[in-house]
Design a protein around this motif. Sequence first.
Motif, PDB file in Angstrom:
ATOM      1  N   ARG B 209      11.032 -14.287 -15.677  1.00 26.91           N
ATOM      2  CA  ARG B 209      10.097 -15.373 -15.381  1.00 26.91           C
ATOM      3  C   ARG B 209       9.491 -15.170 -13.996  1.00 26.91           C
ATOM      4  NH1 ARG B 209      13.627 -20.201 -14.954  1.00 26.91           N
ATOM      5  NH2 ARG B 209      15.103 -18.638 -14.237  1.00 26.91           N
ATOM      6  N   PRO B 210       8.205 -15.479 -13.855  1.00 30.34           N
ATOM      7  CA  PRO B 210       7.593 -15.345 -12.519  1.00 30.34           C
ATOM      8  C   PRO B 210       7.865 -16.587 -11.678  1.00 30.34           C
ATOM      9  CG  PRO B 210       5.933 -16.044 -14.082  1.00 30.34           C
ATOM     10  CD  PRO B 210       7.225 -15.905 -14.870  1.00 30.34           C
ATOM     11  N   LEU B 211       7.781 -16.394 -10.386  1.00 33.49           N
ATOM     12  CA  LEU B 211       7.774 -17.542  -9.478  1.00 33.49           C
ATOM     13  C   LEU B 211       6.289 -17.874  -9.308  1.00 33.49           C
ATOM     14  CD1 LEU B 211       9.740 -19.159  -7.495  1.00 33.49           C
ATOM     15  CD2 LEU B 211       8.704 -17.753  -5.732  1.00 33.49           C
ATOM     16  N   VAL B 212       5.845 -18.935  -9.945  1.00 35.21           N
ATOM     17  CA  VAL B 212       4.427 -19.274  -9.864  1.00 35.21           C
ATOM     18  C   VAL B 212       4.160 -19.951  -8.530  1.00 35.21           C
ATOM     19  CG1 VAL B 212       2.545 -20.546 -10.939  1.00 35.21           C
ATOM     20  CG2 VAL B 212       4.321 -19.510 -12.353  1.00 35.21           C
ATOM     21  N   THR B 213       3.213 -19.396  -7.789  1.00 38.08           N
ATOM     22  CA  THR B 213       3.027 -19.835  -6.410  1.00 38.08           C
ATOM     23  C   THR B 213       1.729 -20.604  -6.196  1.00 38.08           C
ATOM     24  OG1 THR B 213       1.872 -17.829  -5.804  1.00 38.08           O
ATOM     25  CG2 THR B 213       4.268 -17.806  -5.590  1.00 38.08           C
ATOM     26  N   GLY B 214       0.830 -20.530  -7.166  1.00 35.88           N
ATOM     27  CA  GLY B 214      -0.475 -21.169  -6.965  1.00 35.88           C
ATOM     28  C   GLY B 214      -1.372 -20.382  -6.029  1.00 35.88           C
ATOM     29  N   GLN B 215      -0.920 -19.204  -5.627  1.00 34.63           N
ATOM     30  CA  GLN B 215      -1.725 -18.332  -4.764  1.00 34.63           C
ATOM     31  C   GLN B 215      -2.293 -17.223  -5.649  1.00 34.63           C
ATOM     32  OE1 GLN B 215      -1.831 -19.593  -1.533  1.00 34.63           O
ATOM     33  NE2 GLN B 215      -0.547 -21.108  -2.571  1.00 34.63           N
ATOM     34  N   ARG B 216      -3.612 -17.143  -5.707  1.00 33.45           N
ATOM     35  CA  ARG B 216      -4.235 -16.262  -6.697  1.00 33.45           C
ATOM     36  C   ARG B 216      -3.837 -14.802  -6.541  1.00 33.45           C
ATOM     37  NH1 ARG B 216      -8.624 -20.028  -5.784  1.00 33.45           N
ATOM     38  NH2 ARG B 216      -9.126 -18.837  -3.921  1.00 33.45           N
ATOM     39  N   VAL B 217      -3.868 -14.332  -5.287  1.00 29.42           N
ATOM     40  CA  VAL B 217      -3.613 -12.892  -5.111  1.00 29.42           C
ATOM     41  C   VAL B 217      -2.184 -12.552  -5.565  1.00 29.42           C
ATOM     42  CG1 VAL B 217      -3.019 -13.172  -2.677  1.00 29.42           C
ATOM     43  CG2 VAL B 217      -3.706 -10.936  -3.511  1.00 29.42           C
ATOM     44  N   LEU B 218      -1.279 -13.497  -5.431  1.00 30.70           N
ATOM     45  CA  LEU B 218       0.100 -13.231  -5.844  1.00 30.70           C
ATOM     46  C   LEU B 218       0.265 -13.415  -7.349  1.00 30.70           C
ATOM     47  CD1 LEU B 218       2.092 -14.969  -2.987  1.00 30.70           C
ATOM     48  CD2 LEU B 218       1.417 -12.587  -3.194  1.00 30.70           C
ATOM     49  N   ASP B 219      -0.097 -14.581  -7.850  1.00 34.60           N
ATOM     50  CA  ASP B 219       0.173 -14.884  -9.251  1.00 34.60           C
ATOM     51  C   ASP B 219      -0.505 -13.888 -10.184  1.00 34.60           C
ATOM     52  OD1 ASP B 219       1.700 -16.942  -8.478  1.00 34.60           O
ATOM     53  OD2 ASP B 219       0.314 -18.536  -9.022  1.00 34.60           O
ATOM     54  N   ILE B 220      -1.730 -13.527  -9.887  1.00 36.80           N
ATOM     55  CA  ILE B 220      -2.440 -12.628 -10.790  1.00 36.80           C
ATOM     56  C   ILE B 220      -2.161 -11.167 -10.459  1.00 36.80           C
ATOM     57  CG2 ILE B 220      -4.724 -11.839 -11.529  1.00 36.80           C
ATOM     58  CD1 ILE B 220      -4.324 -14.546 -12.661  1.00 36.80           C
ATOM     59  N   PHE B 221      -2.286 -10.802  -9.189  1.00 39.27           N
ATOM     60  CA  PHE B 221      -2.243  -9.377  -8.878  1.00 39.27           C
ATOM     61  C   PHE B 221      -0.842  -8.867  -8.524  1.00 39.27           C
ATOM     62  CE2 PHE B 221      -6.819 -10.205  -8.230  1.00 39.27           C
ATOM     63  CZ  PHE B 221      -7.297  -9.278  -9.146  1.00 39.27           C
ATOM     64  N   PHE B 222      -0.114  -9.629  -7.726  1.00 42.80           N
ATOM     65  CA  PHE B 222       1.196  -9.125  -7.283  1.00 42.80           C
ATOM     66  C   PHE B 222       2.266 -10.186  -7.487  1.00 42.80           C
ATOM     67  CE2 PHE B 222      -2.193  -7.273  -4.683  1.00 42.80           C
ATOM     68  CZ  PHE B 222      -2.116  -5.973  -5.151  1.00 42.80           C
ATOM     69  N   PRO B 223       2.630 -10.423  -8.751  1.00 46.52           N
ATOM     70  CA  PRO B 223       3.553 -11.531  -9.015  1.00 46.52           C
ATOM     71  C   PRO B 223       4.935 -11.317  -8.414  1.00 46.52           C
ATOM     72  CG  PRO B 223       3.200 -10.230 -10.993  1.00 46.52           C
ATOM     73  CD  PRO B 223       2.234  -9.719  -9.978  1.00 46.52           C
ATOM     74  N   ILE B 224       5.538 -12.436  -8.025  1.00 45.62           N
ATOM     75  CA  ILE B 224       6.922 -12.454  -7.558  1.00 45.62           C
ATOM     76  C   ILE B 224       7.731 -13.027  -8.711  1.00 45.62           C
ATOM     77  CG2 ILE B 224       8.465 -13.435  -5.825  1.00 45.62           C
ATOM     78  CD1 ILE B 224       6.045 -13.898  -4.061  1.00 45.62           C
ATOM     79  N   ALA B 225       8.946 -12.498  -8.930  1.00 46.81           N
ATOM     80  CA  ALA B 225       9.743 -12.962 -10.063  1.00 46.81           C
ATOM     81  C   ALA B 225      10.813 -13.931  -9.605  1.00 46.81           C
ATOM     82  CB  ALA B 225      10.378 -11.773 -10.759  1.00 46.81           C
ATOM     83  N   LYS B 226      11.177 -14.861 -10.481  1.00 48.18           N
ATOM     84  CA  LYS B 226      12.336 -15.707 -10.190  1.00 48.18           C
ATOM     85  C   LYS B 226      13.577 -14.820 -10.249  1.00 48.18           C
ATOM     86  CE  LYS B 226      10.927 -20.351 -11.202  1.00 48.18           C
ATOM     87  NZ  LYS B 226       9.866 -20.488 -12.233  1.00 48.18           N
ATOM     88  N   GLY B 227      14.337 -14.807  -9.203  1.00 45.30           N
ATOM     89  CA  GLY B 227      15.487 -13.918  -9.141  1.00 45.30           C
ATOM     90  C   GLY B 227      15.132 -12.551  -8.562  1.00 45.30           C
ATOM     91  N   GLY B 228      13.887 -12.409  -8.148  1.00 39.16           N
ATOM     92  CA  GLY B 228      13.450 -11.120  -7.619  1.00 39.16           C
ATOM     93  C   GLY B 228      13.474 -11.096  -6.101  1.00 39.16           C
ATOM     94  N   THR B 229      13.092  -9.950  -5.558  1.00 39.17           N
ATOM     95  CA  THR B 229      13.045  -9.798  -4.109  1.00 39.17           C
ATOM     96  C   THR B 229      11.646  -9.371  -3.706  1.00 39.17           C
ATOM     97  OG1 THR B 229      13.796  -7.545  -4.454  1.00 39.17           O
ATOM     98  CG2 THR B 229      15.447  -9.147  -3.796  1.00 39.17           C
ATOM     99  N   SER B 230      11.171  -9.886  -2.612  1.00 39.93           N
ATOM    100  CA  SER B 230       9.897  -9.392  -2.120  1.00 39.93           C
ATOM    101  C   SER B 230       9.880  -9.443  -0.611  1.00 39.93           C
ATOM    102  CB  SER B 230       8.738 -10.195  -2.697  1.00 39.93           C
ATOM    103  OG  SER B 230       9.082 -11.537  -2.757  1.00 39.93           O
ATOM    104  N   ALA B 231       9.037  -8.593  -0.059  1.00 42.12           N
ATOM    105  CA  ALA B 231       8.916  -8.534   1.395  1.00 42.12           C
ATOM    106  C   ALA B 231       7.459  -8.735   1.757  1.00 42.12           C
ATOM    107  CB  ALA B 231       9.412  -7.196   1.909  1.00 42.12           C
ATOM    108  N   ILE B 232       7.240  -9.442   2.865  1.00 39.40           N
ATOM    109  CA  ILE B 232       5.890  -9.624   3.379  1.00 39.40           C
ATOM    110  C   ILE B 232       5.838  -9.042   4.780  1.00 39.40           C
ATOM    111  CG2 ILE B 232       4.083 -11.302   3.861  1.00 39.40           C
ATOM    112  CD1 ILE B 232       5.410 -13.237   2.022  1.00 39.40           C
ATOM    113  N   PRO B 233       5.449  -7.779   4.912  1.00 43.54           N
ATOM    114  CA  PRO B 233       5.365  -7.199   6.242  1.00 43.54           C
ATOM    115  C   PRO B 233       3.978  -7.392   6.841  1.00 43.54           C
ATOM    116  CG  PRO B 233       5.072  -5.504   4.591  1.00 43.54           C
ATOM    117  CD  PRO B 233       5.176  -6.813   3.846  1.00 43.54           C
ATOM    118  N   GLY B 234       3.913  -7.532   8.128  1.00 40.95           N
ATOM    119  CA  GLY B 234       2.617  -7.655   8.782  1.00 40.95           C
ATOM    120  C   GLY B 234       2.778  -7.780  10.276  1.00 40.95           C
TER     121      GLY B 234
END
Lengths: 463, 588
Positions: B209-234
């Motif tokens: 299942r995805p973690l639906v964020t309401g953020q277009r670039v994430l939900d459509i292009f780079f989805p995050i999963a429930k139970g998944g890991t992601s990093a935001i470097p910058g």
Amino acid sequence: MGCDRLRKEYLLLDKVEGPLILLSGVEDVSYGEIIDITMEDGQSRKGKVIKIEQDKAVAQVFEGTSGMSTHNVSVQFTGKPFEISLSKGILGRTFNGIGMPIDGGGEIYSGKVYNVTGRPMNPVARQYPRNYIQTGISSIDCLATLIRGQKLPIFSGNGLPHNELAAQIVKQAKIQESEDQEFGIVFAAIGVKHDDADFFRKNFEESGVLERVVMFINLANDPIVERIMTPQCALTAAEYLAFEEGMHILVIMTDITSYCEALREISSAREEVPSRKGYPGYLYSDLASLYERAGVMKNRKGSITLLPILTMPSDDITHPVPDLTGYITEGQIVLDRELYQKNIYPPVNILPSLSRLMKDGIGEGYTREDHQDVSNQLFASYSKVQDVRALAQIIGEDELSPVDQKYMEFGRVFEERFVGQSFEEDRDMIETLDLAWEILSILPPEELDRVSPTILEKYFPKG
Amino acid sequence: MNREGLINMVNGPVVQAANMSDFQIREMVMVGEKKLLGEVIGLEGDIGTIQVYEETEGLKTGEKVLSTGKPLSVKLGPGLIGNIFDGIERPLSKINEISEGFIPEGIGLLSLDTEKKWEVKLLVKEGDKLKEGQIFGEVEETSLITHKLIVPPGISGRVVRVKDSGSYSIEETLVELQDEKNNTHELKMYQEWGVRMPRPVQERLPISRPLVTGQRVLDIFFPIAKGGTSAIPGGFGTGKTMTQHQLAKWSDADIIVYIGCGERGNEMTDVLEEFPKLVDPKTNKPIMERTILIANTSNMPVAAREASIYTGITIAEYYRDMGYDVAIMADSTSRWAEALREISGRLEEMPAEEGYPAYLPSRLAEFYERAGCVTTLAGGEASVTIIGAVSPAGGDFSEPVTENTKRYVNAFLALDRKLAYARHYPAINWLSSYSGYVKVLGNWYRENVREDIMDLRARMLAILQEEDKLQEIVQLVGEDVLPDDQRLIIEIARVLKVGFLQQNAFHESDTYVPLEKQYEMLKCIEFLYDKAHAAIRKGVPISAVRDQNLFGEVTGMKYTIPNDDLSGIQRLKEKIEAYYDELLKKYQ
């Protein structure tokens, strides 16, 4: 017993190295306490314990160790942390880096002493800063708005007019609402040139604020251990004035790079494991313990706005000092050598400049409803100018499409008239925003895609 | 047993004491006369090394180190949600009551409110057999979250005594269990858990299942999963914290644990002031009612920064064990890594890359591996999602923390300085970011959004990639020399960038966009592209194809079409169709 007990004197040092001394056989020493050192000629110095291990203590000597040998001094432990005494009488006074008066005006007498190692402000006790300070400088007011209680550094390079900019801000800074609260300035010169310190003093005098300024001066040839205490003393004074006396304090600290270099020098004398470019691994925490002392608090009247100045070695924004600073401060104002060479003052490069707090302090009720849109549009359009200029370099300006040529013109006018203003020029917020629209109108309205249609309709100059 | 050490060395947050041979590694201790909290991190002979969670100024050699007999642990029970804690779970508002304004040292170990009465509903009766992880009672912690009381892991037995449902404080025993060996266990509303040990689960489940964020670039292009890991470097100023805040506000997890690790005090204040005012689109309740904040701001003691990450993930696991989907935002993991480096340096350990200790990768792995979609001990499906911000030194992604984080996360959302300079927010670079969850989540998207969504995604991403290549040519020779179909790519990519990828966090409706609208918006942009492309192939010049108003209207969809009424998109499509039909007639 206890504090009445006669303090033991130690007459033999194990080692003197750089700014550090090592003693052994000591008893009852606490971490961070202050030591009194009496020299052979009766002169006295102070130091601070920075490491204790069994019966050994390492201390750094504020005034430096020159003239000391392992057996010509006597050392006493005071049992107290480094404290300075503060009262409202510090306004208008000048101190050295460790808070000793150097203006010949005598000691500060006050029943209250303050530990210069501040305690962290509880996030729950903070109030989110929202009131903007009008600096009268268009590029800052419109695009990186300074908020009362913010820490906003100036990233500069050697030879760039950062001192002038800071002085102009001091001269012009205005708080919007009329309040009866007092304002004051704490100025910390950290390893700066004599001329620079003088420049500031002269400017404070000319702006008629000298009696509201507290100065802590550590010049470039003063001891480095004093240097690393300078910002702590200055910020302790600022905290006192802001949160106990209820004043709005603007703290100017220059130059943070010298501070970091002093830290590195001591770190290397302590033989610590270095991280990037030889700076100690705790540089981030150390800088944070300074910068985070800015802010506004609930239930207290005053505020501390922090304007640190640092010079980026070889103009490199990724150098550890600007890099770590940028991660802690709430934005940055970046000065640019290329603009300076084009004779634009103040040479603020708006693209990397940023104020993180402006979003909540501008717009309707604060500045004007169009502020956010206008600033977004200026950033976007000026960023496009960079692409067009790169293209013009290759194919020549005449070959550009008509729209791109408009961008070239926009870029030129923006730099000359919006970013550029004289040292004497004080523009108010509305003037700045109107000027922004006038310059944006060089571009065709359909290029302004960051402005909402209603704002565009209302503010885009007709005809 | 000797449970009193004697301090013989102080070096910043690191203290060594003698006489500590009976202490345990990772044990929580109280240091010196002020009883500063610390943790034993090394033992050699009878010398113990301690990291201290509070300012050590004023400590003396010869002062005592007292044992607490347990590892650094946190109390888990009702009262966590809506609160803000420091790195070792001490409530900051309570600290502020004790000492207003600034945080003093030596205030001791505070935790959950022991006075407050909670309305408890007990779900078991005498004689019931309970096993570990089972739910024995419920407390309405906030109007949004029912706090389920679970039997602590490792404990099971028959209920021999149970209180009636009613109002209790957390220290009261609610249930007594007798296990097979006739030992009695008292169950209270809270349990304690060592932060460095993952809480057990029945089994780990594949991600679906995805973690639906309401953020277009994430939900459509780079989805995050429930139970998944992601990093935001910058690098600084690219909007890491902003992105994390957006996720904390709008993602569809049940519980949010937000760790401000070594970041700005004002950012935490911002959250404290803003979140109670924001309303969750799903439940219409203030999002603060599902949020737990952990704050170790950059000027708070560095050792507690190291602990804050573990405190946060342990709390997240606890709520997961009740059957909730929990998302944890760690801002920033780099500060945590730097805290490791700082303590490692004080211990004079041999440094590896850039002064970081050699165990950095294994610590990072331990942390990220605590994420997952699981079957809990009680038998329900639940998850912990980790989203870690990374602050690379100099914005250079090749530094050790970013490099090692990359190895353990599946979604990498790279923030880009150039985009941030142009105020393109969120500044997530669509070329260097990736999500390893696209494939496993494909089915979910096809079933829950629309059958063709994954193809649409791929097609639009291809346009963006193509545009990037074309831009290189444009940089050299200008846009005018490109053939019209390529200029159309650039124009459509611009619509995608401004109209779709850019999202205005300060705009009332654009800050959160439901998936349905995201899909329809993208579909509309595709429609525009198809129609325009058809026109170009019929020989219509780009100047006529790229109609200012029409393109402007498509770009403005995010503001003009309300989130709950998408009929405007249909009308817009009709308008596009009509325009190009008309155009083709003219050029025939």
